[in-house]
Design a protein around this motif. Structure first.
Motif, mmCIF file in Angstrom:
data_model
loop_
_atom_site.group_PDB
_atom_site.id
_atom_site.type_symbol
_atom_site.label_atom_id
_atom_site.label_comp_id
_atom_site.label_asym_id
_atom_site.label_seq_id
_atom_site.Cartn_x
_atom_site.Cartn_y
_atom_site.Cartn_z
ATOM 1 N N SER A 45 1.268 -1.030 -0.561
ATOM 2 C CA SER A 45 0.201 0.295 -0.412
ATOM 3 C C SER A 45 0.888 1.457 0.272
ATOM 4 C CB SER A 45 -0.429 -0.018 1.177
ATOM 5 O OG SER A 45 -0.286 -0.150 2.348
ATOM 6 N N ARG A 61 -3.713 -8.216 -1.041
ATOM 7 C CA ARG A 61 -4.061 -8.025 -1.525
ATOM 8 C C ARG A 61 -5.323 -9.777 -2.063
ATOM 9 N NH1 ARG A 61 -2.150 -3.908 -6.911
ATOM 10 N NH2 ARG A 61 -4.331 -5.402 -7.816
ATOM 11 N N VAL A 121 -7.967 -1.918 0.165
ATOM 12 C CA VAL A 121 -6.940 -0.573 0.422
ATOM 13 C C VAL A 121 -6.213 -0.317 -0.595
ATOM 14 C CG1 VAL A 121 -6.029 -2.925 1.979
ATOM 15 C CG2 VAL A 121 -5.211 -2.801 -0.547
ATOM 16 N N THR A 122 -5.484 0.834 -0.373
ATOM 17 C CA THR A 122 -5.428 1.850 -1.542
ATOM 18 C C THR A 122 -3.411 1.390 -1.504
ATOM 19 O OG1 THR A 122 -6.844 3.439 -1.214
ATOM 20 C CG2 THR A 122 -4.622 3.749 -2.284
ATOM 21 N N SER A 123 -3.594 1.164 -3.032
ATOM 22 C CA SER A 123 -2.191 1.135 -3.404
ATOM 23 C C SER A 123 -1.509 1.854 -3.846
ATOM 24 C CB SER A 123 -1.768 -0.513 -4.163
ATOM 25 O OG SER A 123 -0.615 -0.349 -5.563
#
Length: 198
Positions: free
Chosen positions: A52, A145, A168-170
């Motif tokens: 992330s 992920r 989640v934010t990658s």
């Protein structure tokens, strides 16, 4: 008036400094000297996409800034290095303790060292550190992920249980699907007892 001190029996929820040795690894504080190798190992889109926080491309300035911020914040982030040579090849971390007394485990290993069990070895050592040195930690959490089978295997080998699917934010791919896991103190204690018994 001086602020009231917390009671002596209040559980401790912080991480001590220092290094951790395992069978093959040295988990030690990051040093400015690690920056060139950190930049080389982290400048891998396949690796960055599974985290992330790692951007791509990743250069020397990124590595230097990351190491400086970790040292300034006194964060519990450790270089994953070879126990014999001290050569850097990854990062493992525990987040600051949250209000619910949990901490989040994070890790990555450079591609040329994949498939050798290093991530599992580092993660298990950090989990042991979280629970054995911190009476205030109730649970360790982790996420990966959905498409990251290798990280899922590490998490499962450490005894985590999947609790939910989420996002989640990658920094590479934006908002992505993720599996969220946790390992509470009671489960960790049982796993440690079973390990000794076997």
């Amino acid at each position: 008036m001086a602020p009231e001190s917390p009671p002596d029996d209040e559980p401790e929820c912080r991480f001590p400094g220092g290094s951790i040795r395992t069978g093959r690894l040295l988990l030690r504080p990051l040093s400015p000297a690690d920056a060139p190798e950190l930049a080389r190992q982290a400048n891998d889109r396949a690796l960055a996409a599974m985290t992330s926080s790692v951007p791509h491309p990743y250069g020397l300035e990124d590595a230097e800034a990351f190491i400086a911020s970790v040292r300034a914040e006194d964060a519990f982030v450790r270089a994953v290095a070879c126990g014999r040579t001290d050569r850097f090849f990854g990062v493992c971390s525990l987040s600051d303790c949250r209000e619910d007394r949990s901490t989040e485990l994070g890790y990555w290993i450079g591609r040329e060292h994949w498939g050798r069990g290093y991530a599992t070895e580092a993660a298990q050592a950090m989990i042991d550190e979280a629970f054995s040195r911190n009476t205030g930690i109730a649970a360790v959490t982790a996420s990966c992920r959905v498409i990251n089978g290798a990280s899922r295997r590490v998490i499962e080998k450490c005894g985590f249980q999947m609790r939910r699917l989420g996002f989640v934010t990658s920094r590479v791919d934006g908002r992505v699907s993720a599996e969220c896991y946790d390992l509470d103190r009671r489960a960790w204690e049982a796993l440690k007892r079973w390990g000794k018994a076997s």
